[in-house]
Design a protein around this motif. Structure first.
Motif, short mmCIF file in Angstrom:
data_model
loop_
_atom_site.label_atom_id
_atom_site.label_comp_id
_atom_site.label_asym_id
_atom_site.label_seq_id
_atom_site.Cartn_x
_atom_site.Cartn_y
_atom_site.Cartn_z
N ASN A 268 0.87 -1.28 -0.09
CA ASN A 268 0.18 0.10 0.00
C ASN A 268 1.04 1.25 -0.13
N VAL A 269 1.97 1.40 -0.84
CA VAL A 269 2.92 2.46 -1.14
C VAL A 269 3.01 2.64 -2.55
N PRO A 270 3.21 3.82 -2.97
CA PRO A 270 3.44 4.33 -4.27
C PRO A 270 4.91 3.70 -4.57
N ALA A 271 5.02 3.55 -5.98
CA ALA A 271 6.21 3.21 -6.54
C ALA A 271 7.56 3.88 -6.32
N LYS A 272 7.13 5.17 -6.02
CA LYS A 272 8.40 6.09 -5.96
C LYS A 272 8.75 5.99 -4.53
N THR A 273 7.93 5.76 -3.64
CA THR A 273 8.21 5.48 -2.27
C THR A 273 9.32 4.28 -2.22
N ILE A 274 9.09 3.34 -2.76
CA ILE A 274 9.94 2.01 -2.75
C ILE A 274 11.41 2.61 -3.58
N THR A 275 11.32 3.12 -4.77
CA THR A 275 12.27 3.42 -5.39
C THR A 275 13.19 4.50 -4.97
N ASP A 276 12.56 5.55 -4.39
CA ASP A 276 13.41 6.45 -3.55
C ASP A 276 14.07 5.75 -2.23
N ALA A 277 13.33 4.84 -1.66
CA ALA A 277 14.14 4.19 -0.68
C ALA A 277 15.35 3.24 -0.92
N ASN A 278 15.32 2.87 -2.23
CA ASN A 278 16.44 1.98 -2.54
C ASN A 278 16.94 2.56 -4.00
N PRO A 279 18.09 3.57 -3.80
CA PRO A 279 18.79 3.97 -5.10
C PRO A 279 19.41 3.04 -5.71
N GLY A 280 19.70 1.76 -5.24
CA GLY A 280 20.39 0.90 -5.94
C GLY A 280 19.73 -0.03 -6.71
N LEU A 281 18.20 -0.12 -6.41
CA LEU A 281 17.35 -0.85 -7.22
C LEU A 281 17.06 -0.23 -8.39
N SER A 282 16.93 -1.24 -9.61
CA SER A 282 16.48 -0.68 -10.88
C SER A 282 15.91 -2.17 -11.70
N ALA A 283 15.25 -1.51 -12.62
CA ALA A 283 14.57 -2.63 -13.42
C ALA A 283 15.33 -3.84 -13.90
N GLU A 284 16.68 -3.69 -13.80
CA GLU A 284 17.92 -4.66 -14.27
C GLU A 284 17.95 -5.56 -13.07
N ASN A 285 18.34 -4.94 -12.00
CA ASN A 285 18.30 -5.81 -10.71
C ASN A 285 17.51 -6.38 -9.89
N PHE A 286 15.96 -6.11 -10.35
CA PHE A 286 14.81 -6.15 -9.61
C PHE A 286 14.59 -7.73 -9.83
N LYS A 287 15.12 -8.67 -8.99
CA LYS A 287 15.32 -10.13 -9.20
C LYS A 287 15.21 -10.85 -7.88
N ALA A 288 14.50 -12.10 -7.94
CA ALA A 288 14.40 -12.85 -6.85
C ALA A 288 15.62 -12.78 -5.95
N GLY A 289 15.53 -12.73 -4.71
CA GLY A 289 16.68 -12.93 -3.83
C GLY A 289 17.25 -11.59 -3.09
N GLU A 290 16.86 -10.52 -4.05
CA GLU A 290 17.21 -9.29 -3.57
C GLU A 290 16.54 -8.78 -2.41
N VAL A 291 17.13 -8.21 -1.40
CA VAL A 291 16.29 -7.60 -0.23
C VAL A 291 16.37 -6.05 -0.59
N ILE A 292 15.17 -5.54 -0.23
CA ILE A 292 14.78 -3.97 -0.45
C ILE A 292 14.29 -3.49 0.79
N ARG A 293 14.36 -2.30 0.75
CA ARG A 293 13.80 -1.56 2.07
C ARG A 293 12.54 -0.86 1.65
N ILE A 294 11.44 -1.13 2.34
CA ILE A 294 10.02 -0.74 2.06
C ILE A 294 9.51 0.27 3.22
#
Length: 593
Positions: free
Chosen positions: A101-127
């Motif tokens: 229940n958060v906007p995509a921008k909230t997730i991308t802003d919280a994870n500057p190292g995350l991209s469409a290329e490395n968005f993959k299974a096993g990656e840990v992200i901060r939400i």
């Protein structure tokens, strides 16, 4: 029949929601160990105690290995402001926006190292968890009914569409659409995805149905929409905050900081000659937190593109918090013992943290010596510089690669000589590794190895050691050549190479003096760090982070190989060289990248 279909869809959505939240309801999430990480760095990354990780992962207190999956404790409370999520197979960014229940921008802003290329299974992200996120979904094992997400649909803006036309299409008021998408106050842009909220009437409904037929936006579309477009920087605003001690104080420390600044100025001059516009602000921090805070309170500091400093570990957090708040890059040139880099995307740590450094060394070691026989030489002398963590890591590496490894105390050279000699293997590359990096230890090691060399044993043999040996070179040069010596380092310069000669000549011309005989040489460090980052910003602007490997630089002393420590953390420099003094009196710098 329609009612039955709706009921099936409703329960299907609830099942999916529960599945996606299962790792957050559990007491842990999964982390895959990466090269250079240890329990300490992982605990710092997630803000948990080492003991809690060890409890969930018995045996991890002894050793962990690259590729290992660890359970990381995650406490969920009503006061929680964020959660960590391990991306599951098939999961998408869009699905996470619905799940949490958060906007995509909230997730991308919280994870500057995350991209469409490395968005993959096993990656840990901060939400980040917004205050109005329904806690019942996070805390309850059973859900009787599901709260509505903010968006019931997503709409891709087409040519000539207006706020009015889109609102009518979805039976919304214009204000409802604007509240859900505040950015459209500045106008609509073709290709942008809009959140279509529930209307006031729909919000009164107890349950909702998910439109499983609609094609959601792809990861690439959402990342492109929510990442700011890079731009050039016309004038690079730069600050140096270091303890120059202009009012007295630690003289030697002040001299080193002045030399760093002098080298930095040569880099600025070189770049200005190439056309770069650089606005340089220099502050004397006096190694005092109150003084640093006064500097940070200056209006112009908030406008910096990059800050270089501080010197000491205890002052890093103050600068790091400021840099993170104002989205300013912070280059930490000196200390390697600070944890801020694990949770601050603005930080560049030049001096490699020990666990990452040793990991790189051992990887290069196995490539350079695939058939090694390791003989560790211990002495009572030099205990203050005992390399415990390095020797422990060496033992793990030896076991993993089936390298023979033995340790011998050589305090009594005559008594230990037969033992050491018996450990030499003629069919392997024999590496003699002191357990201490001190010059006092070399006083025992070198005479022993010279005796062994005099026996003319037909076997490859090398002395292998540490970065600080650079400061002993003037006194040990002949011995290093005789013993075909290697040492590893993140900092090294050969004064005979053209780039080094040009810099040394330039430094003499500018300042009419020699650089201080230290490791590393601070003037060269100032030049390398200044040139690398300012040239990178001049060339790539705000897209620097995506072009670090492309920066054109022949370093005088400092190598650069930056990796982000996590999707939400900063960068550590993992560059390591091997330096070899051959029997043929050649001095070779081995770069493995």
């Amino acid at each position: 029949m329609k009612s039955l279909n709706k009921l099936v869809l409703l329960f299907s959505f609830i099942f999916i929601t529960l599945s996606l939240f299962s790792q957050q309801r559990d007491s842990y999430f999964l982390h895959t160990v990466e090269k250079g990480q240890n329990i300490y760095s992982i605990s710092s990354m997630y803000g948990v105690n080492q003991e809690d990780i060890i409890k969930l992962n018995p045996g991890s207190e002894k050793t962990i290995y690259t590729g290992q999956t660890l359970k990381i404790p995650q406490a969920l409370t009503s006061h929680m402001k964020e959660t960590f999520h391990t991306i599951a197979p098939g999961e998408t960014l869009y699905r996470l926006t619905i799940t949490y229940n958060v906007p995509a921008k909230t997730i991308t802003d919280a994870n500057p190292g995350l991209s469409a290329e490395n968005f993959k299974a096993g990656e840990v992200i901060r939400i980040p968890i917004e205050e109005d996120t329904p806690e019942t979904i996070l805390k309850e094992d059973k859900v009787e009914e599901t709260e509505k997400p903010k968006c019931k649909d997503m709409h891709k803006v087409k040519r000539k569409e207006t706020i009015f036309s889109i609102s009518r299409k979805y039976n919304l008021t214009e204000n409802e659409l604007i509240v859900a998408n505040p950015e459209i106050k500045k106008g609509l842009k073709k290709g942008t995805w809009l959140c279509i909220p529930y209307s006031s009437a729909e919000k009164e409904t107890e349950t909702f149905i998910v439109d499983v037929q609609r094609t959601p936006p792809s990861n690439l579309e959402l990342f492109n929409q929510n990442k700011e477009a890079p731009h050039r920087i016309s004038t690079i605003k730069t600050a140096i905050i270091l303890p120059f001690m202009l009012d007295g104080g630690h003289k030697q420390e002040a001299l080193r900081m002045v030399e760093y600044y002098e080298g930095f100025l040569i880099a600025v001059d070189s770049l200005k000659r190439r056309g770069a516009n650089i606005e340089l602000h220099v502050f004397d921090s006096k190694n005092d937190a109150n003084t640093i805070q006064q500097i940070l309170n200056k209006k112009e500091l908030k406008e910096m593109d990059v800050i270089f400093g501080p010197l000491h570990q205890q002052n890093v957090k103050l600068l790091a918090d400021f840099s993170k708040q104002h989205n300013i890059r912070l280059v930490v040139p000196f200390t390697s013992k600070d944890d801020e880099v694990f949770n601050n995307p603005s930080i560049y740590q030049i001096n490699t943290p020990q666990s990452y450094l040793y990991s790189e060394v051992f990887e290069h070691f196995t490539r350079q010596f695939p058939n090694a026989n390791l003989i560790v030489l211990e002495t009572t002398d030099g205990k203050d510089q005992y390399k415990r963590e390095f020797i422990e890591g060496l033992s793990v590496m030896a076991k993993k690669n089936s390298f023979p490894i033995k340790t011998v105390n050589i305090d009594n050279i005559e008594q230990s000589l037969p033992t050491v000699e018996s450990l030499i293997k003629t069919d392997k590359t024999n590496l003699f590794i002191p357990a201490s990096g001190s010059d006092a230890a070399l006083n025992k090691v070198i005479p022993l190895l010279q005796l062994i060399k005099g026996k003319q044993i037909e076997a490859p043999m090398h002395l292998f050691g540490y970065p600080e040996w650079q400061t002993y070179t003037s006194d040990r040069l002949q011995d290093f050549f005789d013993l075909d010596t290697y040492f590893y380092s993140s900092f090294y310069t050969n004064n005979l190479l053209p780039a080094a000669k040009n810099f040394i000549n330039g430094y003499h011309k500018w300042y009419k003096k020699e650089m201080i005989n230290t490791y590393p040489k601070y003037g060269m460090l100032g030049f390398d760090t200044g040139f690398y980052f300012l040239h990178g910003l001049a060339t790539y602007g705000t897209d620097l982070e995506n072009n670090l490997e492309r920066i054109d630089l022949t370093p005088i002393q400092t190598g650069f190989k930056f990796d982000r420590v996590s999707n939400w953390g900063g960068f550590v420099n993992k560059k390591v060289f091997f330096v070899r003094f051959t029997n043929n009196y050649e001095l070779i710098k081995l770069d493995f990248d």
